[in-house]
Each structure stands twice: as structure tokens, then as C-alpha cells.
Design an enzyme around this catalytic site. Structure first.
Site, PDB file in Angstrom:
ATOM      1  N   HIS A   1       0.845  -1.147  -0.164  1.00  0.00           N
ATOM      2  CA  HIS A   1      -0.011  -0.080  -0.008  1.00  0.00           C
ATOM      3  C   HIS A   1       0.953   1.335   0.028  1.00  0.00           C
ATOM      4  O   HIS A   1       1.483   1.315   0.938  1.00  0.00           O
ATOM      5  CB  HIS A   1      -1.019  -0.137   1.145  1.00  0.00           C
ATOM      6  CG  HIS A   1      -1.772   1.050   1.371  1.00  0.00           C
ATOM      7  ND1 HIS A   1      -2.283   1.653   0.245  1.00  0.00           N
ATOM      8  CD2 HIS A   1      -1.974   2.038   2.473  1.00  0.00           C
ATOM      9  CE1 HIS A   1      -3.154   2.780   0.701  1.00  0.00           C
ATOM     10  NE2 HIS A   1      -2.897   3.204   1.749  1.00  0.00           N
TER      11      HIS A   1
ATOM     12  N   ASP B   1       1.526   4.831   0.251  1.00  0.00           N
ATOM     13  CA  ASP B   1       1.189   6.357   0.398  1.00  0.00           C
ATOM     14  C   ASP B   1       2.337   7.140  -0.078  1.00  0.00           C
ATOM     15  O   ASP B   1       3.431   7.149   0.281  1.00  0.00           O
ATOM     16  CB  ASP B   1       0.846   6.440   2.242  1.00  0.00           C
ATOM     17  CG  ASP B   1      -0.058   5.579   2.596  1.00  0.00           C
ATOM     18  OD1 ASP B   1      -1.238   5.845   2.371  1.00  0.00           O
ATOM     19  OD2 ASP B   1       0.175   4.803   3.461  1.00  0.00           O
TER      20      ASP B   1
ATOM     21  N   ASP C   1      -7.837   2.007   2.125  1.00  0.00           N
ATOM     22  CA  ASP C   1      -7.606   2.862   3.208  1.00  0.00           C
ATOM     23  C   ASP C   1      -8.340   4.139   3.264  1.00  0.00           C
ATOM     24  O   ASP C   1      -7.871   5.091   3.949  1.00  0.00           O
ATOM     25  CB  ASP C   1      -5.932   3.008   3.478  1.00  0.00           C
ATOM     26  CG  ASP C   1      -5.737   3.590   4.827  1.00  0.00           C
ATOM     27  OD1 ASP C   1      -6.465   3.325   5.862  1.00  0.00           O
ATOM     28  OD2 ASP C   1      -4.720   3.960   5.293  1.00  0.00           O
TER      29      ASP C   1
ATOM     30  N   HIS D   1      -5.422  10.159   0.455  1.00  0.00           N
ATOM     31  CA  HIS D   1      -6.012  10.323   1.784  1.00  0.00           C
ATOM     32  C   HIS D   1      -5.022  11.025   2.646  1.00  0.00           C
ATOM     33  O   HIS D   1      -5.584  11.784   3.583  1.00  0.00           O
ATOM     34  CB  HIS D   1      -6.576   9.199   2.160  1.00  0.00           C
ATOM     35  CG  HIS D   1      -5.561   7.816   2.310  1.00  0.00           C
ATOM     36  ND1 HIS D   1      -5.709   7.066   1.100  1.00  0.00           N
ATOM     37  CD2 HIS D   1      -4.784   7.287   2.887  1.00  0.00           C
ATOM     38  CE1 HIS D   1      -4.808   6.003   1.239  1.00  0.00           C
ATOM     39  NE2 HIS D   1      -4.181   6.217   2.289  1.00  0.00           N
TER      40      HIS D   1
END
Length: 909
Positions: free
Chosen positions: A15, A17, A127, A351
């Protein structure tokens, strides 16, 4: 779960980010290493079958920016299906990015993935801090029938600890949008890291799988168990093949597969039971204790949300429709520039970025991206307006007059009335045409007081003209070198009445001797010290404490105590608001304010309301110790300090002729830390539900939270507005970039909108100080109070809130002949309870695209027409041509909460 033989599906991923607890480039370096390792592993280990690239194509861009020589190897594995990409450009926060930004994210992701001939058709929301209720409808229209997500359904606590009741017995369920669109939903019930770092050692593997299998089995409805082999920024597990072989040896009764989402989902679908739960609409973790929904990211670093609103609006509600109108007039549509501007903006939409929950350096870089995207959109809008205005006939309208024409554009979907401010050059003289002194002297001889504003009918328009003196400017012709000039410039403030939607109106500065003088309104005759404002809709009285009493003259309703402020301590973090235990909320109710008339004209009145408010300077010294000691925020004992600072709130309230709302602008220099500031609007409406603008819907939410909810605060997300109303009428409070509200359970259903939340740490999994999240310095907030009647009044207030997101745009033009009239509407439409979402040109087809959504759960009728000769078809959110509508037909029946897109192809093609 079925007792059939179990299959373990291990899906490798990381994941990613893009920026978070480290700035972008630090994460970027690690991304390059991850991708290099992945490609090398796939070439060396044929058993390493698959890797899911986190659902976002920007990873490909970021990697190839540094490693362009790896493109061929990367394309090979994508085309072979070993690396799964898309469908998004980035993994956005769905509630803090606009409806159209969510669609552009999908469109650009799909377009980028198409270059590799492969795209993962999976609604991937690993997420997101809550999920938009219209996601199933959007996905279905894009040909996607399955979504996977990590939040919003089951109760979760810190570090995703499970507690309380469940929305679904299983990790598999059906997810339904308000319109009835349904997808298979798969929850990461054990999070997206439940298969990370699988041991190769048999003893360790036996312990690992005993626990992991039990955890997965308790939620699975089929024998197919999902194990996500990775986590945030997780390096590739290079010995995974050996680890799976170990698992097969110690657990021969279970099938272990290095899988991918396509194969896993196909297996699950073939084995689903008939009794799956159906979950509806927004997924916001409401059946929880309320502490870990992360909704307070809507108020972290409010300045970022404001810049995002400004940039999104300039792209989708100004530049795109204006460029589409220019395209109808023959100017090429700049798809390449829009893609660049949208990508630059969306690099701020992950996010952890748009939520304001990263380290300070991340958010400093975001402000540069916002500015870059905005300037591109602004230039597209200017070029488009210039192209349109060059074809407007101004000579026949202002023939024989000493006129300086300028054109006002209304790019919203509704007729618009309001006060407009624009700069106009009465005369321009090229630099070099005379010596400098002569040039300036000639311009100074012009008397701006000789001019007034007229509309295309030659009627005077209420206006104020401010002399800006002699100014410098320049033109950039397409066929020659830059052309500098000096000009005599004025700032024109005037009242524009009912400017056509998706169109324009031409005005002109004309010498007053050539036109009848404008007449004043009753509002101008009021005493300057009355503290009262009135128009045809509202009567406003300002109280000694700065609150407003507003009477809606249409129905006699009186709204009292409007516009007070409250202030509390905040010992939470960028994710979560936490008021100190036992603290009493401070308010400005009853505190005298300094009130003075700012301006009174024929068309608007405004007052300045100043509060000099002593508030605590920050939290006491315990908060610093608790943060450094990694004390969970729920266990913190810090209070607010006894030291105070002055918070000077300067609020300008304005009432305009022709508009049934009060406009507020609050400015302040924040010098306090660890606190939250809100503005309060008691609705005094008895209602159990509220309505909040969300993604392609006006979401209806309960005011009273669930019985599981223990958090004293029930703050939630909004886009353009929040509304509390009954059948007789109510209140809409609109905002520009203020994404957090709460309807207080105070007996008055007070709408509280957060203006500032100042905290000093990131929060989450470590200790990350974020001093810039204290938002020290100058702040400015805009919002509106819109009372409305029953019936159609609620939707009319929503339309006003949508309009007020969009700036008026104007451009000066010349006295000239032209094919376009002085006032014009490019697209006409009608439809009760429908909101226009976009007007643009599709990149894939070059067709005109129009999109609306139904704001209610009732069916509607839509009709529309365009100024160009167009044959229409019904499209979808990814702008695919559908079945042609009957010749000459521009009507559709719209279902409840439906998102409807139509495309128009020129009949000449």
C-alpha cells in the site's frame, strides 16, 4: 464459512502512501527500490506470479520518472497480467475530493492503464477514511462489479481492533448505492496486512498460520481465504515462493495459491452463500464508539481544504465548461493541459495528503502543486473566454457610444444574481507609441467618474467605480512579440441580475451623459447606524454580541443568535479531535462586539463585526510530555493553559439585493495552539435528520448517532453545504472549503461549521511533531446562511450553495462585429431536484459531455438542448458512447439518486 476444502489466496502488494510520515521524495526513493526489486524477482522466480500495484497508476509515473529505461520490462509484466494496475490515478480521500475529482481520478487512471493494454477492473478502496455512498453506482457505470475496502463497515478501534456489533456477518457482502446499483463488497476484515512477512521456517510458519487462518475463517463466507501479503510501504517479500512451499508442506489439506484479485474474486463469487447482508450508501463507521472514524481529518489544516476547493472549482466548474463553449465556437479543446492540471491537483488528493495528516513538509509541497494546477486552469479559462468574446457582436449593441465592453460569464447551471467585481481598462496606450511622460499625462486626463455600467439593453446597472490610476499591462499575441501598454484602470463593482446559466452577458462602461442615471433602492435609504439590513427576501438585525437575527419575509420565520463562535481545546492529533476532559466550551454569546457599517450601496450592505476574544494560548505543559511519551490521546490528561492570547475575529456580513442569503467572511490571525474554532447557526428546526452535500448525492444522515457512539463529538464531512429543514422550510449553511460540520444535540439543532482546528502532532503509529498544523497566522473563511421555504425552496437553496462555490469570470473585449449576440446561453436544461455536475469535452471521442445527478430519492424528468447541432446519446461516468437517443430527443427520465451523463456528437461528423 463452508466446510469445503480451504484455499488460501495470497495477494502480494504494497500500500503506497505517496507521502505521509516522510515527505514525497523520501518515499519516492523507496518506491524505486521496491519496483526494481519486484521486476528482478519476477524475472528470477517464475513462481512469484503476481503483484497488485495498489490500484493507482501514479506509481508507474513516479517509477518511470527516475527509471525510464525500465519501461519495457515493466510493460512486459503488466501485459502478461503479473503486475495489476489501476483503475485509479491515485488513492483519494473520497469525501474531501469533489464529485468530479473522483470521476477524473477514475478516467485518468483508466486512460493511463490503457497504454499498457491491461487494467484491474476492481473498485479498490483499501484505506479511504470512509467510503462514498455512490461508489457502487460509479463503479457499475464504469463496468466494475466488485469493491474491496478497509473501513466503514465493521467497528474498528485503534490499530483496527474489532469490537461491538457488525454490519455484516462476513467479510463478503453486497454494497448498494441510493439508486439501487449494487456491487459485491469485500472487506479487509483482518486489514490489508494479514498475510505480510510469511515465515519460511516450518515451526514459525505453523504458529503463523494457526493464528492467521483462525482470524480469516471467522469472517469468510466461503472456503476462499484472502491474505494480503504487504502493508504500508512494505518491501516485496522476496522469499514468498519458499514460504508458500513451506505452508503447503505443513498444511497439505489446504491449497495455497499465489493469487491475484481476478482469480480470488472469481473463486469467491462461485462459492457465495445466499444470505449475504446488503449494506447501503455511505460507509462511515457509524456503528462504533465514534473515536476512530477519522472524520476530523476534514478540519485538519483547513487552509489545504480551501485551496483544494479553489483549484477543483476552477478546473471543473470554470475552465472545463468555458473551454467546452469555446470548442462549440471552433477553438480546439486543450485535453493535454487539462490532464496535466488535473494530475497536478490530484497529486494532492491521496488520503494522507488532502486529509492534512502528514508531516509539515508534505503540506508545504502541496501548496505549490495547488498553485501550479490553478494557474493552468486560470489560463485555459482566460484563453477560452477570449476566444468566445472575439466573436461577440458589440458594435451593434453599443453603436455610436464611447463604450468599453466587457463580458461576464456564468458557468454554473442556474441563473445567477450577485455582486461582481472586475477590473476594466478605460483606455490602453502602447508603450513606445509616445514618450513615457506624454503617455501617462494623456491617461491621467481621463475622468473615471464620467462612466457608468450598462447592460446590452442600454439600461444602467447599479455600480460603483473605483479609480486604480495608471497601470501597466501587456498582451501576448500568438503571432508576434509581447506588447506592453499603460492603461487607465478602474475597479467596477456592480449588481448582475439573472445572468443566464452556462452563458454570458455583455456589459459596457459608457459615459454617463449617454445613458439614464441609475436609481437607488430602498436599502440605501436606511440609517447608517441602524445595524439593520434588508432586501426583498430577508430582514437582518445585528445584536450587541455580533449575532444576527434574520427574518425570512417570505414565510415569517425568525432565526436568532446566528454567527456566534465557540472555542475548545484540542489535545488530539491531525486525525482525531479530542477536547480536554471537563473543559467548558467558550463562546462569544453575550460578549459585546464592535459593530460598524462597512459599505452601503444601491445593491448591497455590509457590516464589520469585531470580537476581541481572550482564549487560552494552548494546552498546558502536560500535552508536550504526553505526546513525547506516546500517550494515546484517549488517555491524555492535559488541559488548556492559564495563559491567554487575543483572538481578534473580524467578520464581514453582507446582504445583497436579489439574493435570499447572508454572506459571511471571517478573518483572524491565529496565535493560539491546540484548539478548535467553530461558527454556530441555530436552526430551531425540529428534525431528526440532516442533509449534507456529498459525492453525487445530498446524503441524509441521522442527527442522533447510534447507541454505540460514545465520542462527545459527532463531526462529519460535507462538500458545499449542510441543511436542517422540515416540510415548512429550514436552513442551509454553505461554505467554501470548510469540510467539517456538526449538528449539535442542543435542543436547537445548531449547525456548527469548523473554521480552524489547530494541533501539534500527526498521530497514528508514532511520534511525529507537526508544528505547522497549529495553523499560526492569518486565516480567512467564507460561508453563507441561506434560509428557505418548503416545497422547492430546499433545492433552490442547494443550487445557491453550488453556485457560490464558483467565481464570476469576466474579460474585457473590443468594439467589434461578431456572430454571437451580446447575451447568450450555450446549453439550456431543466429538471426539478437535479444538479448539474459537469460540462466538458470527452478526450476519447471529442464529444460534448453533460452530467447531472438527482439530489433526491424521487424520480425526475430532465430536458436539455445545445446551441450546436448535436445528436445525443446516453453515456456513463467514463464517457463511453451509448445508444443514440431518438432524433431530436433531449429528454430523459431520471431515477432516484441517479447519476446521468449524456454525450453529444456533432451532426456534421
Amino acid at each position: 464459512m463452508s466446510e469445503s476444502a480451504k484455499t488460501v489466496h495470497v495477494i502480494s502488494h504494497s500500500h503506497w502512501d505517496r507521502e505521509w510520515y516522510m515527505p514525497y521524495e523520501k518515499h519516492h526513493v523507496r518506491l524505486i527500490e521496491l519496483m526494481d526489486t519486484l521486476l528482478g524477482l519476477m524475472e528470477a522466480d517464475p513462481e512469484f506470479r503476481s503483484f497488485h500495484l495498489d490500484g493507482q497508476t501514479i506509481i508507474l509515473e513516479d517509477y518511470l520518472q527516475v527509471r525510464p529505461e525500465m519501461r519495457g520490462r515493466l510493460e512486459h509484466f503488466v501485459r502478461n497480467g503479473q503486475i495489476q494496475i489501476g483503475p485509479w490515478y491515485i488513492l483519494q480521500d473520497e469525501f474531501l475530493t469533489s464529485s468530479e475529482a473522483n470521476i477524473r481520478n477514475l478516467l485518468i487512471g483508466l486512460q493511463d492503464a490503457s497504454a499498457y493494454d491491461k487494467v484491474s477492473k476492481l473498485g479498490y478502496f483499501p484505506d479511504s477514511f470512509g467510503n462514498m455512498g455512490q461508489a457502487p453506482q460509479i463503479l457499475r457505470q464504469a463496468g466494475i462489479d466488485t469493491a474491496v475496502f478497509g473501513r466503514g463497515v465493521k467497528p474498528t478501534g485503534f490499530n483496527n481492533e474489532i469490537s461491538g456489533s457488525y454490519s455484516s456477518m462476513f467479510s463478503e457482502m453486497y454494497w448498494e448505492s441510493p439508486d439501487g446499483s449494487k456491487v459485491l463488497g469485500i472487506l479487509f476484515a483482518n486489514w490489508y496486512h494479514n498475510g505480510m512477512e510469511i515465515p519460511t521456517d516450518p515451526k514459525q510458519a505453523a504458529l503463523y498460520w494457526k493464528t492467521k487462518l483462525q482470524d480469516a475463517e471467522q469472517f469468510a463466507s466461503t472456503p476462499h481465504l484472502l491474505f494480503m501479503n504487504g502493508c504500508d510501504h512494505q518491501p516485496v517479500q522476496t522469499d514468498l515462493s519458499a514460504a508458500l512451499n513451506t505452508a503447503r508442506e505443513i498444511l497439505p489439506e489446504i491449497t495455497f495459491v499465489h493469487s491475484n484479485f481476478d482469480d480470488y474474486i472469481a473463486s469467491v463469487k462461485a462459492a457465495l452463500p445466499e444470505d449475504l447482508a446488503v449494506i447501503h450508501g455511505e460507509l462511515r463507521s457509524q456503528q462504533t464508539n465514534g473515536w476512530f472514524t477519522l472524520a476530523n481529518t476534514a478540519s485538519a489544516r483547513v487552509y489545504i481544504k480551501q485551496e483544494n476547493q479553489r483549484g477543483q472549482t476552477m478546473l471543473e466548474k470554470v475552465a472545463e465548461p468555458l473551454a467546452a463553449f469555446a470548442a462549440l465556437a471552433g477553438k480546439p479543446y486543450p485535453h493535454h493541459l487539462f490532464t496535466y492540471a488535473w494530475k497536478t491537483l490530484m497529486q494532492n488528493h491521496p488520503h494522507d495528503s488532502i486529509c492534512g495528516c502528514s508531516v509539515d513538509e508534505v503540506h508545504r509541497e502541496m501548496m505549490t502543486r495547488f498553485a501550479k494546477s490553478f494557474r493552468v486552469a486560470e489560463e485555459i479559462a482566460l484563453e477560452s473566454m477570449t476566444a468566445i468574446t472575439s466573436s461577440i457582436d458589440t458594435e451593434s449593441v453599443y453603436e455610436g457610444q464611447d463604450a468599453v465592453p466587457f463580458v461576464l460569464f456564468n458557468s454554473t447551471g442556474w441563473k445567477r444574481t450577485g455582486v461582481v467585481v472586475t477590473d476594466v481598462d478605460i483606455q490602453r496606450l502602447p508603450i513606445g507609441s509616445q514618450d513615457r511622460e506624454s503617455l501617462i499625462s494623456k491617461l491621467k486626463q481621463i475622468n473615471p467618474g464620467d462612466y457608468t455600467v450598462v447592460d446590452p439593453k442600454g439600461q444602467a446597472v447599479p455600480a460603483a467605480i473605483e479609480d486604480l490610476g495608471v497601470t501597466f499591462g501587456y498582451d501576448l499575441p500568438k503571432d508576434k512579440f509581447r506588447q506592453p501598454y499603460m492603461a487607465r484602470t478602474v475597479r467596477v463593482t456592480f449588481h448582475a441580475d439573472a445572468v443566464p446559466p452556462l452563458g454570458y452577458r455583455t456589459y459596457a462602461l459608457v459615459r454617463q451623459a449617454e445613458v439614464e442615471a441609475s436609481t437607488g433602492s430602498n436599502a440605501a435609504d436606511q440609517a447608517h447606524d441602524s445595524r439593520e439590513m434588508e432586501n426583498e427576501f430577508l430582514a437582518v438585525r445585528i445584536q450587541n454580541d455580533g449575532t444576527l437575527h434574520v427574518t425570512d419575509k417570505r414565510n415569517g420565520r425568525v432565526y436568532q443568535d446566528l454567527g456566534a463562535f465557540d472555542n475548545t481545546g484540542d489535545i488530539g492529533n491531525e486525525y482525531i479531535y479530542k477536547q480536554p476532559e471537563g473543559e467548558q466550551t467558550l463562546t462569544t454569546f453575550g460578549h459585546p462586539a464592535v459593530i460598524s457599517l462597512h459599505e452601503k450601496t444601491d445593491f448591497h450592505t455590509s457590516y464589520d463585526i469585531i470580537h476581541e476574544w481572550e482564549i487560552p494560548a494552548g494546552a498546558d505543559e502536560r500535552l508536550v510530555e504526553e505526546i513525547a511519551g506516546f500517550v494515546p490521546f484517549l488517555e491524555r490528561q492535559a488541559q488548556r493553559s492559564e495563559e491567554t492570547v487575543t483572538l481578534r475575529l473580524n467578520t464581514r456580513v453582507t446582504l445583497e439585493q436579489g439574493n435570499p442569503f447572508v454572506r459571511f467572511n471571517t478573518r483572524f490571525n491565529n496565535q493560539a495552539m491546540d484548539h478548535r474554532l467553530r461558527v454556530l447557526f441555530p436552526s430551531d428546526v425540529e428534525a431528526s435528520v440532516l442533509r449534507a452535500d456529498s459525492i453525487f448525492e445530498v446524503a441524509q444522515r441521522d442527527i442522533q448517532p447510534s447507541v454505540e457512539w460514545v465520542n462527545p463529538s459527532n463531526a462529519q464531512h460535507q462538500q458545499a453545504f449542510v441543511n436542517v429543514s422540515d416540510e415548512e422550510g429550514g436552513v442551509t449553511v454553505a461554505n467554501l472549503g470548510l469540510n467539517e460540520y456538526e449538528v449539535l444535540r442542543d435542543g436547537r439543532n445548531t449547525i456548527a461549521v469548523t473554521l480552524l482546528r489547530a494541533v501539534g502532532e500527526l498521530g497514528d503509529w508514532g511520534v511525529f511533531p507537526t508544528p505547522e498544523a497549529q495553523c499560526i497566522g492569518e486565516q480567512s473563511c467564507e460561508y453563507l446562511f441561506i434560509p428557505h421555504e418548503g416545497g422547492d425552496g430546499r433545492m433552490e437553496s442547494f443550487a445557491m450553495a453550488y453556485q457560490e462555490q464558483v467565481p464570476w469570470m469576466s474579460v474585457q473585449t473590443a468594439m467589434q462585429p461578431g456572430a454571437l449576440p451580446a447575451e447568450y446561453q450555450f446549453v439550456e436544461w431543466s429538471g426539478a431536484n437535479l444538479a448539474l455536475s459537469t460540462v466538458k469535452i470527452a478526450k476519447s471521442t471529442g464529444d460534448l459531455i453533460l452530467r447531472w445527478f438527482n439530489t433526491t430519492n424521487e424520480s425526475a424528468e430532465l430536458s436539455w438542448s445545445s446551441s450546436s447541432e448535436v445528436r445525443w446519446y446516453k453515456s456513463n461516468v467514463i464517457e463511453e458512447p451509448g445508444e443514440l437517443l431518438p432524433e431530436g430527443s433531449c429528454k430523459l427520465s431520471i431515477g432516484r439518486a441517479e447519476i446521468v451523463t449524456v454525450g453529444g456528437v456533432s451532426k456534421d461528423e
